[in-house]
Design a protein around this motif. Structure first.
Motif, mmCIF file in Angstrom:
data_model
loop_
_atom_site.group_PDB
_atom_site.id
_atom_site.type_symbol
_atom_site.label_atom_id
_atom_site.label_comp_id
_atom_site.label_asym_id
_atom_site.label_seq_id
_atom_site.Cartn_x
_atom_site.Cartn_y
_atom_site.Cartn_z
ATOM 1 N N TYR A 149 33.826 37.793 51.583
ATOM 2 C CA TYR A 149 34.349 39.100 51.183
ATOM 3 C C TYR A 149 33.925 39.378 49.738
ATOM 4 O O TYR A 149 34.574 38.913 48.808
ATOM 5 C CB TYR A 149 35.869 39.141 51.286
ATOM 6 C CG TYR A 149 36.392 38.977 52.692
ATOM 7 C CD1 TYR A 149 36.258 39.999 53.623
ATOM 8 C CD2 TYR A 149 37.019 37.797 53.090
ATOM 9 C CE1 TYR A 149 36.742 39.856 54.917
ATOM 10 C CE2 TYR A 149 37.508 37.647 54.376
ATOM 11 C CZ TYR A 149 37.363 38.676 55.288
ATOM 12 O OH TYR A 149 37.838 38.527 56.563
ATOM 13 N N PRO A 150 32.843 40.142 49.546
ATOM 14 C CA PRO A 150 32.370 40.375 48.175
ATOM 15 C C PRO A 150 33.323 41.229 47.342
ATOM 16 O O PRO A 150 33.333 41.132 46.115
ATOM 17 C CB PRO A 150 31.032 41.082 48.372
ATOM 18 C CG PRO A 150 31.087 41.667 49.743
ATOM 19 C CD PRO A 150 31.993 40.782 50.547
ATOM 20 N N ASP A 151 34.119 42.058 48.006
ATOM 21 C CA ASP A 151 35.054 42.932 47.307
ATOM 22 C C ASP A 151 36.469 42.664 47.787
ATOM 23 O O ASP A 151 36.690 42.397 48.973
ATOM 24 C CB ASP A 151 34.717 44.409 47.565
ATOM 25 C CG ASP A 151 33.324 44.771 47.080
ATOM 26 O OD1 ASP A 151 33.013 44.482 45.910
ATOM 27 O OD2 ASP A 151 32.543 45.328 47.877
ATOM 28 N N ALA A 193 44.366 36.640 39.660
ATOM 29 C CA ALA A 193 43.612 37.661 40.400
ATOM 30 C C ALA A 193 42.167 37.217 40.581
ATOM 31 O O ALA A 193 41.590 37.380 41.669
ATOM 32 C CB ALA A 193 43.674 39.000 39.668
ATOM 33 N N ARG A 194 41.593 36.626 39.559
ATOM 34 C CA ARG A 194 40.210 36.138 39.656
ATOM 35 C C ARG A 194 40.101 34.951 40.619
ATOM 36 O O ARG A 194 39.130 34.836 41.362
ATOM 37 C CB ARG A 194 39.695 35.752 38.276
ATOM 38 C CG ARG A 194 39.414 36.957 37.419
ATOM 39 C CD ARG A 194 38.931 36.569 36.046
ATOM 40 N NE ARG A 194 38.588 37.767 35.288
ATOM 41 C CZ ARG A 194 38.579 37.831 33.974
ATOM 42 N NH1 ARG A 194 38.888 36.750 33.257
ATOM 43 N NH2 ARG A 194 38.254 38.951 33.366
ATOM 44 N N ILE A 195 41.092 34.079 40.610
ATOM 45 C CA ILE A 195 41.102 32.942 41.544
ATOM 46 C C ILE A 195 41.133 33.449 42.981
ATOM 47 O O ILE A 195 40.366 32.980 43.832
ATOM 48 C CB ILE A 195 42.313 32.025 41.258
ATOM 49 C CG1 ILE A 195 42.104 31.257 39.960
ATOM 50 C CG2 ILE A 195 42.570 31.070 42.423
ATOM 51 C CD1 ILE A 195 43.349 30.539 39.438
ATOM 52 N N VAL A 196 41.989 34.413 43.261
ATOM 53 C CA VAL A 196 42.101 34.962 44.619
ATOM 54 C C VAL A 196 40.804 35.655 45.032
ATOM 55 O O VAL A 196 40.278 35.411 46.124
ATOM 56 C CB VAL A 196 43.302 35.927 44.715
ATOM 57 C CG1 VAL A 196 43.291 36.681 46.036
ATOM 58 C CG2 VAL A 196 44.613 35.172 44.540
ATOM 59 N N SER A 197 40.264 36.496 44.162
ATOM 60 C CA SER A 197 39.023 37.210 44.484
ATOM 61 C C SER A 197 37.864 36.251 44.699
ATOM 62 O O SER A 197 37.048 36.436 45.602
ATOM 63 C CB SER A 197 38.685 38.213 43.381
ATOM 64 O OG SER A 197 39.642 39.240 43.357
ATOM 65 N N SER A 198 37.798 35.211 43.895
ATOM 66 C CA SER A 198 36.747 34.208 44.039
ATOM 67 C C SER A 198 36.855 33.485 45.380
ATOM 68 O O SER A 198 35.853 33.262 46.062
ATOM 69 C CB SER A 198 36.826 33.208 42.884
ATOM 70 O OG SER A 198 35.916 32.156 43.067
ATOM 71 N N LEU A 244 38.144 34.621 48.106
ATOM 72 C CA LEU A 244 37.739 35.543 49.166
ATOM 73 C C LEU A 244 36.225 35.725 49.199
ATOM 74 O O LEU A 244 35.626 35.815 50.274
ATOM 75 C CB LEU A 244 38.458 36.883 49.008
ATOM 76 C CG LEU A 244 39.956 36.837 49.321
ATOM 77 C CD1 LEU A 244 40.634 38.137 48.915
ATOM 78 C CD2 LEU A 244 40.211 36.515 50.789
ATOM 79 N N ARG A 245 35.586 35.748 48.030
ATOM 80 C CA ARG A 245 34.116 35.807 48.006
ATOM 81 C C ARG A 245 33.517 34.579 48.682
ATOM 82 O O ARG A 245 32.516 34.678 49.393
ATOM 83 C CB ARG A 245 33.610 35.916 46.569
ATOM 84 C CG ARG A 245 33.548 37.334 46.053
ATOM 85 C CD ARG A 245 32.759 37.452 44.750
ATOM 86 N NE ARG A 245 33.309 36.634 43.674
ATOM 87 C CZ ARG A 245 34.333 36.979 42.904
ATOM 88 N NH1 ARG A 245 34.931 38.142 43.088
ATOM 89 N NH2 ARG A 245 34.762 36.181 41.959
ATOM 90 N N ASP A 246 34.152 33.422 48.484
ATOM 91 C CA ASP A 246 33.658 32.177 49.082
ATOM 92 C C ASP A 246 33.615 32.222 50.606
ATOM 93 O O ASP A 246 32.871 31.458 51.222
ATOM 94 C CB ASP A 246 34.523 30.982 48.652
ATOM 95 C CG ASP A 246 34.327 30.598 47.197
ATOM 96 O OD1 ASP A 246 33.368 31.094 46.557
ATOM 97 O OD2 ASP A 246 35.140 29.800 46.693
ATOM 98 N N GLU A 270 40.472 28.589 56.079
ATOM 99 C CA GLU A 270 39.364 27.781 55.558
ATOM 100 C C GLU A 270 39.447 27.588 54.049
ATOM 101 O O GLU A 270 39.145 26.518 53.527
ATOM 102 C CB GLU A 270 38.039 28.468 55.921
ATOM 103 C CG GLU A 270 36.800 27.805 55.398
ATOM 104 C CD GLU A 270 35.553 28.619 55.721
ATOM 105 O OE1 GLU A 270 34.621 28.579 54.893
ATOM 106 O OE2 GLU A 270 35.508 29.271 56.780
ATOM 107 N N VAL A 271 39.888 28.597 53.343
ATOM 108 C CA VAL A 271 39.921 28.545 51.880
ATOM 109 C C VAL A 271 41.318 28.226 51.338
ATOM 110 O O VAL A 271 41.502 28.046 50.137
ATOM 111 C CB VAL A 271 39.377 29.878 51.303
ATOM 112 C CG1 VAL A 271 40.388 31.004 51.437
ATOM 113 C CG2 VAL A 271 38.929 29.725 49.884
#
Length: 109
Positions: A87-89, A75-80, A82-84, A16-17
């Motif tokens: 996955y908050p963490d 790293a921030r792009i990937v984490s963001s 996943l949050r979308d 999806e992302v």
């Protein structure tokens, strides 16, 4: 190149992302889109003799050395991303590849 291996994630959520994620990675690092590889790796955690589904995703990134600021941005792009998809963490780990050990179609690059 680079390779992004996603563990402990739902493959449907990753799909999806994936387009947005690839767009953002490409814009950040400037490599051809077809060189960015997103790979879903099924993973189960084991704790105290049982399989557990709780936990958070982690992502292993294999790439050639880049500036620390760019690494942090990715790293921030990937984490963001996943949050979308719920996955908050998440954890992101970078493996720095040695270009002298990289071959494409049997030829040193």
């Amino acid at each position: 190149m680079p390779f992004f291996r996603f563990y402990a994630t739902d493959r449907t959520k990753l799909a999806e992302v994936s387009e947005r994620l690839t767009d953002r990675i490409q814009a950040a690092i400037g490599c051809p889109r077809e060189h960015i590889v997103l790979e879903w790796i099924p993973a189960e955690r084991v704790c105290d003799g049982r399989f557990v589904s709780e936990g958070w995703p982690y992502v292993e990134v294999s790439w050639f050395k880049r500036p620390p600021e760019l690494q942090q941005q990715v790293a921030r792009i990937v984490s963001s991303a996943l949050r979308d998809v719920g996955y908050p963490d998440s954890d992101v780990y970078f493996h720095i590849l040695d270009a002298s050990n990289y071959y494409e179609n049997g030829e040193k690059q």
